[in-house]
Design an enzyme around this catalytic site. Structure first.
Site, PDB file in Angstrom:
ATOM      1  N   HIS A   1      34.680  42.714  27.508  1.00  0.00           N
ATOM      2  CA  HIS A   1      34.640  43.057  28.938  1.00  0.00           C
ATOM      3  C   HIS A   1      35.428  42.110  29.831  1.00  0.00           C
ATOM      4  O   HIS A   1      35.328  42.198  31.053  1.00  0.00           O
ATOM      5  CB  HIS A   1      33.201  43.095  29.445  1.00  0.00           C
ATOM      6  CG  HIS A   1      32.363  44.167  28.828  1.00  0.00           C
ATOM      7  ND1 HIS A   1      32.210  45.405  29.382  1.00  0.00           N
ATOM      8  CD2 HIS A   1      31.658  44.185  27.683  1.00  0.00           C
ATOM      9  CE1 HIS A   1      31.426  46.139  28.611  1.00  0.00           C
ATOM     10  NE2 HIS A   1      31.076  45.411  27.565  1.00  0.00           N
TER      11      HIS A   1
ATOM     12  N   LYS B   1      30.057  44.204  45.335  1.00  0.00           N
ATOM     13  CA  LYS B   1      30.176  43.752  43.955  1.00  0.00           C
ATOM     14  C   LYS B   1      29.831  42.268  43.933  1.00  0.00           C
ATOM     15  O   LYS B   1      29.684  41.643  44.994  1.00  0.00           O
ATOM     16  CB  LYS B   1      31.591  43.963  43.422  1.00  0.00           C
ATOM     17  CG  LYS B   1      32.693  43.449  44.367  1.00  0.00           C
ATOM     18  CD  LYS B   1      34.092  43.738  43.827  1.00  0.00           C
ATOM     19  CE  LYS B   1      34.568  45.154  44.108  1.00  0.00           C
ATOM     20  NZ  LYS B   1      34.773  45.989  42.942  1.00  0.00           N
ATOM     21  N   ARG B   2      29.686  41.660  42.737  1.00  0.00           N
ATOM     22  CA  ARG B   2      29.469  40.227  42.658  1.00  0.00           C
ATOM     23  C   ARG B   2      30.572  39.497  43.420  1.00  0.00           C
ATOM     24  O   ARG B   2      31.717  39.951  43.467  1.00  0.00           O
ATOM     25  CB  ARG B   2      29.453  39.782  41.191  1.00  0.00           C
ATOM     26  CG  ARG B   2      28.207  40.200  40.443  1.00  0.00           C
ATOM     27  CD  ARG B   2      26.963  39.593  41.030  1.00  0.00           C
ATOM     28  NE  ARG B   2      26.902  38.181  40.716  1.00  0.00           N
ATOM     29  CZ  ARG B   2      26.116  37.654  39.780  1.00  0.00           C
ATOM     30  NH1 ARG B   2      25.293  38.427  39.076  1.00  0.00           N
ATOM     31  NH2 ARG B   2      26.122  36.362  39.550  1.00  0.00           N
TER      32      ARG B   2
ATOM     33  N   LYS C   1      37.804  38.682  42.556  1.00  0.00           N
ATOM     34  CA  LYS C   1      37.548  39.970  43.211  1.00  0.00           C
ATOM     35  C   LYS C   1      38.040  39.966  44.664  1.00  0.00           C
ATOM     36  O   LYS C   1      38.101  40.981  45.321  1.00  0.00           O
ATOM     37  CB  LYS C   1      36.058  40.317  43.136  1.00  0.00           C
ATOM     38  CG  LYS C   1      35.566  40.529  41.698  1.00  0.00           C
ATOM     39  CD  LYS C   1      34.090  40.885  41.665  1.00  0.00           C
ATOM     40  CE  LYS C   1      33.494  40.907  40.263  1.00  0.00           C
ATOM     41  NZ  LYS C   1      33.790  42.149  39.508  1.00  0.00           N
TER      42      LYS C   1
ATOM     43  N   THR D   1      33.610  49.418  37.823  1.00  0.00           N
ATOM     44  CA  THR D   1      32.914  50.695  37.718  1.00  0.00           C
ATOM     45  C   THR D   1      32.466  51.184  39.091  1.00  0.00           C
ATOM     46  O   THR D   1      32.241  52.378  39.272  1.00  0.00           O
ATOM     47  CB  THR D   1      31.689  50.590  36.778  1.00  0.00           C
ATOM     48  OG1 THR D   1      31.009  49.351  37.030  1.00  0.00           O
ATOM     49  CG2 THR D   1      32.113  50.625  35.322  1.00  0.00           C
TER      50      THR D   1
ATOM     51  N   LYS E   1      32.127  55.023  41.172  1.00  0.00           N
ATOM     52  CA  LYS E   1      30.966  55.511  41.928  1.00  0.00           C
ATOM     53  C   LYS E   1      31.378  55.892  43.357  1.00  0.00           C
ATOM     54  O   LYS E   1      30.926  56.892  43.906  1.00  0.00           O
ATOM     55  CB  LYS E   1      29.863  54.447  41.938  1.00  0.00           C
ATOM     56  CG  LYS E   1      29.343  54.141  40.529  1.00  0.00           C
ATOM     57  CD  LYS E   1      28.517  52.860  40.449  1.00  0.00           C
ATOM     58  CE  LYS E   1      28.341  52.426  39.001  1.00  0.00           C
ATOM     59  NZ  LYS E   1      27.869  51.020  38.859  1.00  0.00           N
TER      60      LYS E   1
END
Ligand code: 26Q
Length: 820
Positions: A356, A544-545, A550, A652, A656
């Protein structure tokens, strides 16, 4: 099972009195919840038994998904939905003066995961059961799930998540199925004359692993699979007792704590590997217990141990359960008496591995001594696997000792778990096309060259049953009406929506659904942070985290830039925008925590400035989790997927958002690339460096963040503001960390480098949102193309290409509808 409302009401009252000896009027909210949950569980249990019988009879191949994380969320509502009794129950309860919503809200959620990897495991279980595939989960029953996040004065504070405080209605403890897991001690070699030596483990610390089984029902198909979560307990009357009898009371009690600590708490780091002995204990604990119970169950069926590989597959979710390789070897050799070669052939036909991440700091390695002292027998087996593998490598690459060292499982004084997983598994997959390519071409290039056939791609997916049908009932019924077919079992049918892309009336209905969802979120925001946001504004969302790669910082800097523009030109015409950000930071990740503070300070500044707050608002929502996610995705207009290219394995949340009609602004990274290809460039806002460009910079240099910042007035202003100009109330060095990451460390994640491109893409978003019909069309195309990002598709591919599983529908007694 009850069928009518009247029957339901009668059984509910009966259940209440049998469980609590209470009449409805005396019952507390908790009593009412437990009563309903128990009724549902009874129904599920019947199907569970039938499913297991049917798997047993058909001797089907089964897969076990081993994961240290399962981010499940709540069960009550989805179980009602899956059993198709939601309306009956809602009405029945309401006639008894009970609001189903209150019961749903009172359930603590199972937050046994950090983020993407844990939620993927939960989506996979849902798709397995809903497609009648024999697949089960195996993990740890943490007493404390991921911490609850509080924001105090803009800072993150962590609180324990004691999700098991009340009884968990969805689990069944199975003490008779407990297993013993052995830690520490020594290995004695027992040799009888001619036979090969046997190994006896002595002086070890035994830990009792007790399973708690949770039912995983499929969507209206009668299948109920199992998630088995293990809890650590002391072995009574044995180890304990001997200490007590020696009068060693203190040691006996503290041993109890040390043992129970194994399943006490989920580690809250999600991408930075830390070498903690307790983490290794957790890994071996559940892997050993899980494999022991699989083999035991298999033998109970009186099946031939030599054919185990024909009947089971074990999938490991990242390297966290990679000890499955040596542990299965141990069980097959030491307990079942198989020789090395046969045990190895079987193991390497049973284990499959998903990677991952490609970030080197996330790759697990364990110091040799830690590993040896905790798991002496496993160490011997890993050394043997390594020795045999290195011998093969030396043959294949004579005169290349460096290559052998890099590829070895044990080198540089550590055990490399990714190498162990690749050598021991028959399949190695990445989670999006670009990620799988990167594994093969860079991170695992040499292993790929040696084992080219093992490597493959399985692009992630998410269950549209939770993320569309459950989270967005308004949209989902509009879609099934329009398409004339229910979507639960055939998400790919969403593609038929393309034929309606220019249907103005449908566009208007879609807009109304989105508008209602935005109102619902606006009301939540009002309650949560006391900020009034306009449901007609553009809802621009990043959830998200919190992590440097990110790039929540890029988003925040752009917000500050918009603010600067509005201050410079009070009449500036921008589309009113609400920027919503949420996510947790690992407790020891100071940079990420600093980003949270920065966003919160921006929110205070901007939301309180009457000169701009009719056009711009910023909201940081505390304690992001599954529940909040279900509220947010349906209400988003714009999906922020802005990681530095090459860093996000898949993502992911991008999927969504898409299935709920949000349009993506995103880099060419992870599954964004596949989403962009599916919807086309007209329905996506791409920006930023490509993977190739990022890798070239890393390889060849040629980027100076300081020079770029100095040459671009927007950037130099943002940096001055970060240095304190904007926040006179705060210490001048409050955001020092952030400034240093940008300038002193040359902006490792290319935030400044991508800023211009990002701001330009945001300007295109602004322009596009003004044309309501055109935006609506983009949104529709995103929904229509989201079918291929359903985890049903992903699991279908895992089943056919990796596990060789075929659906095994459970024969129905009471008529239950199965589509497809
Ligand atoms: C490892 C060792 C010690 C403590 C913690 C960990 C640890 C825990 C969780 C390491 C990594 C994780 C989680 C990683 C994760 O969630 N990765 C994400 O997986 C998603 C599903 O494949 C992808 O979509 C995301 O791109 C990826 O970041």
């Amino acid at each position: 099972m009850f069928v009518t409302k009247a029957e339901f009401k009668r059984s509910y009252k009966r259940k209440m009195s049998s469980m609590f000896g209470k009449a409805l009027e005396e019952a507390s909210l908790a009593d009412k919840y437990i009563t309903l949950a128990s009724m549902i569980r009874d129904t599920i249990n019947e199907r569970w038994v039938r499913t297991n019988e049917s798997y047993l009879e058909q001797e089907t191949r089964q897969v076990y998904y081993f994961s240290l994380e399962f981010l499940l969320g709540r069960f009550l509502e989805s179980n009602l939905l899956y059993l198709d009794i939601c309306d009956t129950v809602r009405q029945g309860l309401s006639e008894m003066g009970i609001d189903l919503e209150d019961l749903i809200e009172s359930e603590p959620d199972a937050g046994l995961g950090n983020g993407g990897l844990g939620r993927l495991a939960a989506c996979f279980l849902d798709s397995l059961a809903s497609q009648a595939l024999p697949g089960h989960g195996c993990g740890i029953r943490y007493k404390y799930g991921l911490f609850a996040q509080k924001i105090i004065d803009g800072y993150q504070v962590e609180l324990p998540d004691n999700w098991l405080r009340e009884t968990n209605a969805w689990e069944i403890r199975k003490p008779d199925k407990a297993a013993i897991v052995k830690f520490g001690g020594r290995i004695k070699t027992v040799s009888d004359e001619k036979k090969s030596p046997r190994f006896e483990h002595v002086d070890y610390l035994p830990v009792k692993a007790v399973p708690y089984d949770m039912p995983i029902p499929g969507y209206r198909n009668g299948t109920v699979n199992t998630l088995r979560l293990w809890s650590a307990e002391v072995v009574d009357n044995e180890f304990d007792f001997s200490s007590f009898s020696r009068g060693d009371y203190i040691n006996a009690v503290s041993n109890r704590y040390a043992v129970e600590a194994i399943s006490e708490v989920l580690y809250p780091d999600d991408s930075n590997y830390k070498n903690r002995q307790l983490r290794l204990k957790q890994q071996y604990f559940f892997v050993s217990a899980g494999l022991q119970s699989i083999v035991r169950r298999y033998k109970k069926k009186k099946l031939d141990i030599h054919r185990l590989a024909d009947h089971i597959a074990v999938h490991i979710n990242d390297t966290h359960p990679a000890l499955a390789v040596p542990e299965l070897m141990r069980i097959l050799m030491d307990e079942e008496g198989l020789g090395w070669d046969e045990a190895w052939r079987m193991t390497t036909r049973i284990v499959a591995y998903t990677n991952h991440t490609i970030m080197p700091e996330a790759l697990e390695t364990w110091p040799y001594e830690v590993f040896r002292d905790l798991l002496p027998r496993i160490m011997m087996i890993v050394e043997e696997i390594n020795a045999r593998f290195c011998a093969r490598l030396q043959k294949a690459y004579p005169g290349e000792p460096e290559r052998v060292r890099r590829m070895a499982i044990i080198s540089d004084g550590v055990i490399k778990m990714a190498n162990l997983a690749v050598v021991g598994a028959f399949s190695v997959n990445g989670v999006a096309e670009v990620h799988s390519q990167l594994l093969q071409n860079s991170v695992m290039r040499e292993l790929y060259e040696f084992f080219p056939k093992k490597f493959n791609n399985k692009t992630n997916g998410v269950t549209h049953r939770r993320w569309l049908i459950k989270a967005n009932p308004g949209l989902s019924s509009l879609l099934s009406e329009t398409l004339g077919t229910p979507l639960a079992h055939q998400p790919e049918k969403l593609a038929d929506l393309m034929a309606h892309a220019d249907d103005k009336a449908l566009g208007e209905q879609l807009r109304l659904v989105k508008r209602a969802n935005k109102e619902r979120l606006a009301a939540f925001i009002q309650r949560a942070v006391g900020v009034t946001v306009d449901p007609d504004s553009l809802f621009d969302v990043q959830v998200k985290r919190i992590h440097a790669y990110k790039r929540q910082l890029l988003n925040a800097l752009h917000v500050l830039h918009l603010y600067n523009q509005l201050r410079d030109d009070p009449d500036l015409d921008i589309v009113p925008r609400t920027v919503i950000i949420a996510g947790k930071a690992a407790p020891s990740y100071y940079y990420a925590k600093n980003i949270i503070k920065f966003i919160n300070e921006l929110a205070v500044l901007i939301n309180g400035d009457p000169r701009v707050n009719d056009r711009l608002k910023v909201v940081f929502l505390e304690n992001y989790g599954i529940q909040m996610a279900e509220l947010i995705f349906p209400a988003a207009d714009l999906s922020e997927q802005i990681s530095t290219a090459s860093k996000e394995a898949s993502g992911t949340s991008n999927m969504k958002f898409m299935m709920n009609g949000a349009v993506t602004i995103g880099t060419d990274d992870g599954a964004n690339i596949e989403i962009r290809a599916a919807v086309g460039d007209d329905n996506f806002f791409p920006f930023g460096l490509s993977v190739g460009e990022v890798l070239r910079y890393y390889r060849e240099g040629g980027y100076s963040a300081a020079a770029l910042a100095a040459s671009d007035q927007r950037l130099s202003r943002l940096i001055r503001q970060l240095q304190g100009e904007l926040f006179p109330r705060l210490p001048q060095d409050e955001f020092h960390n952030i400034v240093r990451s940008l300038l002193d460390y040359n902006d490792e994640f290319f935030v400044l480098r991508d800023f211009g491109s990002y701001a330009a893409a945001q300007a295109r978003v602004d322009a596009a949102f003004r044309d309501r019909a055109a935006w609506q069309r983009m949104s529709l195309v995103n929904i229509a193309q989201s079918g291929r990002f359903s985890s049903d598709r992903t699991i279908g591919l895992y089943a056919s290409e990796i596990w060789k599983l075929t659906p095994c529908p459970v024969p129905q007694r009471s008529p239950v509808l199965i589509q497809k």
